[in-house]
Each structure stands twice: as structure tokens, then as C-alpha cells.
Enzyme design. Structure first.
Site, short mmCIF file in Angstrom:
data_model
loop_
_atom_site.label_atom_id
_atom_site.label_comp_id
_atom_site.label_asym_id
_atom_site.label_seq_id
_atom_site.Cartn_x
_atom_site.Cartn_y
_atom_site.Cartn_z
N HIS A 183 0.77 -1.28 0.04
CA HIS A 183 0.01 0.07 0.15
C HIS A 183 0.93 1.17 0.01
CE1 HIS A 183 -3.06 -2.90 1.37
NE2 HIS A 183 -3.79 -2.04 0.38
N CYS A 479 -8.84 -5.10 -10.95
CA CYS A 479 -8.25 -3.96 -10.24
C CYS A 479 -6.74 -4.14 -9.66
CB CYS A 479 -9.28 -3.06 -9.40
SG CYS A 479 -9.59 -3.82 -8.04
#
Ligand code: PEP
Ligand code: MG
Length: 548
Positions: A183, A479
Site C-alpha cells: 500500500h 483492479c
């Protein structure tokens, strides 16, 4: 001599500038000479005061997101803490050592206090490190502030800290550790900060040393000469191809929705600029990573509307909070889990905190009613059809009509047809699907080869999901970082993807790649990749096909 370091380029672009480092905590030495207890006590009092003042002014600058800082400022001003440290000074400790040990004693005292909740361990440690650094005359731990733009070098960086980086000050980000789909990498990319992760040896770079960072090639050059800088800048100037415009389609006109991944309103300008057709994944948790208290329904409605309003008439898929694992948030304490990526994360958090999900769905439904966007909702970290059905029921109760789930866990991929019978759509979360399929932490750059989305086993799982979509007759999008690889995009479309979601910056490159390939070539690319022995062979086969 010019030193060169290599890592994994995770956010494209080039930058040249002086190094500034994220400072780690300093451990005060145990060894002591004779200590002037009165002077040490004064130093401690001043340090506690100064750190409190510093946190208060940081909180004032941070506005609504400064709640943690306010709480820390209050904690550092607690007279009980000062008293514990004073006792240690009187017992002969140096000021810094007394502060270090005093914070430990304070933590124990608060843990056994039945009247006050125990303070958060990470917040307390951060306070201790700030006070100790000040007493030792060292810079405070955390993101540096040298006053001019710099290249940030760190061992690793949490997503919460990455989210606070100011792209006007941080020219590039370099970390010694970290994985390509972490992330932290995702956030750096969305902030438009060139970034290289997993670059061993960069700890040797000195503060202030000039470096050239190439976030595409994954290199860092120390003390670069003019020629190196010139070549890099020319490469950077070329940037992503922007020549193609309009909706995504293959050379023979098959539409492929080009969607963007967004984390909040800061991504919207670029999404509009590149002509995104909608939002494939709106990572709602990115807006609340530093929140002390859960955002209220009203706050959420305002935040979501800002994103929805940017896409009138277009699909926007809001993903419910994906917190836990490497995205801890202060407003939900999940405790120490032995293996948080395999623990309570994403939709699983609703098992413990169902109201959090109900509130979020209520806010999304309300914001959707107030805008013209075609709003959908999907849940992260779904493993079973029962979980998907449970989520769909909660979303319908909130008044949301289009409901989907992410396929990020191999169990969900294998039973995608069942999932699609209880929801309207699914989206393959390629970052997590690779992590869980290969038992490889996505934050661990050392094992990045296993996370390569060209791995045939990973593509088998994606193919299973896309086939299920075709059988059930429902849309499947992809995605995660895999969808922004222009060559792999052809494979995904060949396998049947109806839409691809990516960071806005890379959308024009994917659009251009699709425009050069026919549907038949995409199907051939998919067959070639699935039939390969490994990721390199898969990549080469598809590249050769498109070079013909
Ligand atoms: C993914 O896992 O691919 C995804 C899109 O979700 P995130 O990266 O936020 O976990
Ligand atoms: Mg995910």
C-alpha cells in the site's frame, strides 16, 4: 565515485535532489557518569513541555486529522508521567535514560489503572522517542522537514506516513525494504511521487547527499554527473503516452472500460485529465488512515460526494473500508494478531464492528442519492459465498442496488461463479490475489518475483474468475497493479475482462496498448501467457506477438 543502487521501481518519474532520511528512534545509553539531578530534572521538564507544544502546533496544522496529535500532547503533559521520570532522575539516571524508562513505567501504571483506558502503545512509543531525541539533541523521529525539497530515504514507510507526504516537498521516495504492490507503493504512485522500494544499501546514503532517482527503472544514483541527470530527465520528459484519447477499446472496437483507482479527492484532477471512464476502486480507507475516532456518517457523506460528483453518469465503485493488516487505523483497534494479513482485515472487521459497516453503507447510499454518479459498492477480503451474500444483504438494506465483492482470496476465485449468483459484479484485486495465492507478503520486496502477475498460476486464477463472469453473464473487472501493465492488460482483456482499473497516471499507456491490439490478438496473448512455463516466458511470448 558514483554509487548506484537498484530496487523495484513502483512509481514512475525521475527526480534529483538531496537526501533526507526518516529518523528512527535513538536509544539512550545505559552507562552513566555522575549526574546533576537538578539540571537533568529541568531538562526533562523542558523537553516534555517543548514536545507538547510541538504536537499542539502540528495538530492545529493538521485540522480534523490531528486528533491523535492532540491526544498525544495531552498525554505528554500528564503530571504523573513527569513525576515518574523525576523519580528516575533522582535515582541517578541521565535525563534521556530516565525519560526512556519513565515512559515504560507510565505505560505499566496506565495499564493497571481501572479508571482510564490504557493509552495506545504506538502513540506512547512515539512520544517517548520524541522526548528522548530532544534530550539528546537529535532530530525528532518521523518525516524530516529540512525546509527545501528532498528525496526521502527510509528503511520502510507505513501507508499512514506515506499518505502524509507532500508531493511539493518530497521529490522521490526510496526505501530499503517493501514490496511492489504494498500500500505504500500504491500511495506513492497515486501521489505522483517517483518511488523505488526494496533497494538494498541505500542506508549508506548521507543526509544532504545529491541523488538521482528513476522510479521507472528502479535505480538510485548517488552524486550523479551532468550526463546521467540529463539522460534521466530526457527519459522523464517523455512520460506516459498521452496521444490516445476517448474510451478504451481494442483496435477492432471492443470496448474495455478504463477505470481509475482513487483514494480521495486529490486523485480526481488527474483522473479527469486522462479521461477515466469511471472509478474501478475507491479505496475509502485511505481518507481515514490517521483518524482517532470513526468518521461520522455526515463526514463520510461529504467525503464520498466529492469523489462521486467528479463522475456524473459514470460508474464509481466505492470499496468499503479495507482496514487491518498493513493498513491499521487508530479508530479501530484490532489488537496484536499473530498474522494480521491472514487475520481480521477488510470485511472481516465487520464481524467485530458491524456498526462501522452499517454506517459506511448508509453514508455511501446517502451520498449516492445526492449525486449523478452511477454508484456501486463492493467489499474487500471476501472468502466465501456466504460472506458475499451477507454483505449484499447489508448493502441492500442500506438502499444500495448495485453490489459486488472483490476477489482477492483464492477460495473466492475458485468459487467465483457461486459468488456471482449472489452479487451483481466482482472485481479481481490482483495485489491481494497474488499475495494470498503465493503465500507471499506483498509488503516484502525480497520475494517480489513470486508476486509477479505474469505467474501462470496467478493468471489461472484470474481466468477462472473471468470465465465465471462469462458463464453467469455478469461483469468482471480487474483492479490492483496488474491492470496497469500495458502488455498484461491485453492478456486480461483476452481472458474476458470488461474493465481495468489503474492509477490515473498509467491509464493513457494502457489505452494506447489496447488500441494497437485486436480482440483476436488479446485472446491469443491470453493463451500464450497461460501456456507459458513461468512469468518471463509469458511476458516474452506476448511481447513477441505484439512485435510481429
Ligand atoms: C488489490 O488487492 O488488488 C486491491 C485493489 O486492493 P488493495 O491494493 O487496496 O488491497
Ligand atoms: Mg486488496
Amino acid at each position: 565515485m558514483t554509487a548506484r543502487y537498484s530496487g523495484i521501481g513502483v512509481s514512475p518519474g525521475v527526480a534529483v535532489g538531496p537526501v533526507a532520511r526518516v529518523h528512527g528512534p535513538v536509544l539512550p545509553a545505559r552507562a552513566q557518569g555522575p549526574v546533576d539531578a537538578a539540571a537533568a530534572a529541568e531538562d526533562v521538564a523542558a523537553a516534555l513541555d517543548e514536545v507538547g507544544g510541538e504536537l499542539e502546533s502540528l495538530a492545529a496544522r493538521a485540522g480534523v486529522s490531528g486528533a491523535v496529535l492532540v491526544r498525544q500532547a495531552r498525554m505528554v503533559g500528564d503530571p504523573a508521567l513527569a513525576a515518574l521520570i523525576r523519580q528516575l532522575v533522582r535515582a541517578g539516571r541521565t535525563a534521556a535514560r530516565a525519560a526512556w524508562e519513565g515512559f515504560g513505567a507510565y505505560r505499566d501504571m496506565r495499564a493497571s489503572d481501572p479508571l482510564r483506558p490504557a493509552p495506545d502503545a504506538a502513540e506512547l512509543d512515539d512520544l517517548r522517542d520524541r522526548v528522548v531525541a530532544r534530550l539528546l539533541g537529535e532530530p525528532p523521529p518521523g518525516i524530516p522537514d529540512p525546509g527545501t525539497p528532498y528525496v526521502l530515504v527510509a528503511r520502510d514507510l507505513s501507508p499512514a506516513l506515506t499518505a502524509t507526504l507532500d508531493p511539493d516537498r518530497v521529490l522521490a521516495l526510496v526505501t530499503e525494504r517493501g514490496g511492489p504492490t504494498s500500500h505504500t507503493a500504491v500511495l506513492a504512485k497515486s501521489l505522483g511521487i517517483p518511488a523505488v522500494v526494496n533497494a538494498p544499501g541505500v542506508a549508506a546514503l548521507a543526509t544532504g547527499q545529491r541523488v538521482a532517482v528513476d522510479g521507472t527503472a528502479g535505480t538510485i544514483t548517488a552524486d550523479p554527473d551532468a550526463e546521467t541527470v540529463g539522460a534521466m530527465q530526457r527519459r522523464g520528459d517523455r512520460g506516459p503516452a498521452r496521444m490516445e484519447t476517448g474510451p478504451g477499446r481494442t483496435a477492432d472496437g471492443r470496448p474495455v472500460e478504463l477505470l481509475v483507482a482513487v483514494g480521495g479527492k486529490s486523485d480526481l484532477d488527474e483522473a479527469r485529465e486522462v479521461g477515466a471512464e469511471g472509478v474501478g476502486v475507491f479505496r475509502t480507507e485511505f481518507m481515514f488512515l490517521d483518524r482517532d475516532e470513526p468518521p461520522t456518517v455526515e463526514e463520510q457523506v461529504i467525503a464520498y460526494r466529492e469523489v462521486f460528483d467528479a463522475f456524473p453518469g459514470r460508474p464509481v465503485t466505492a470499496r468499503t473500508l479495507d482496514i487491518g493488516a498493513d493498513k491499521p487505523v487508530p479508530f479501530v483497534r484490532l489488537g496484536d494478531q499473530p498474522n494480521p494479513a491472514l487475520g481480521v482485515r477488510g470485511l472481516r472487521v465487520a464481524r467485530r464492528h458491524p456498526q462501522l459497516l452499517v454506517d459506511q453503507l448508509t453514508a455511501i447510499a446517502r451520498a449516492a442519492r445526492e449525486t449523478k454518479a452511477d454508484v456501486r459498492v463492493m467489499a474487500p477480503m471476501v472468502a466465501t459465498t456466504a460472506e458475499a451474500a451477507w454483505f449484499a444483504a447489508r448493502a441492500h438494506e442500506a438502499g444500495i442496488t448495485s453490489v459486488g465483492v472483490m476477489v482477492e482470496i483464492p477460495a473466492a476465485a475458485l468459487r467465483a461463479a457461486d459468488l456471482l449468483r449472489v452479487v451483481d459484479f466482482v472485481s479481481v484485486g490482483s495485489n491481494d490475489l497474488a499475495q494470498y495465492a503465493f503465500a507471499t507478503d506483498r509488503a516484502d520486496g525480497e520475494l517480489a518475483d513470486l508476486l509477479d502477475p505474469w505467474q501462470p498460476a496467478f493468471l489461472d486464477l484470474v481466468a477462472t474468475v473471468l470465465r465465471a463472469g462469462a458463464v453467469v453473464g455478469k461483469a468482471v473487472t480487474v483492479c490492483g497493479e496488474a491492470a496497469s501493465d500495458p502488455l498484461l492488460a491485453l492478456v486480461l482483456v483476452g481472458l474476458g475482462a470488461a474493465g481495468l482499473s489503474m492509477t490515473p497516471r498509467l491509464l493513457p499507456v494502457v489505452r494506447a496498448s489496447l488500441a494497437r491490439a485486436t480482440s483476436a490478438q488479446c485472446r491469443e496473448a491470453a493463451a500464450l501467457a497461460l501456456g507459458a512455463d513461468g512469468p518471463e516466458e509469458a511476458r516474452h511470448r506476448v511481447a513477441a506477438l505484439m512485435d510481429q
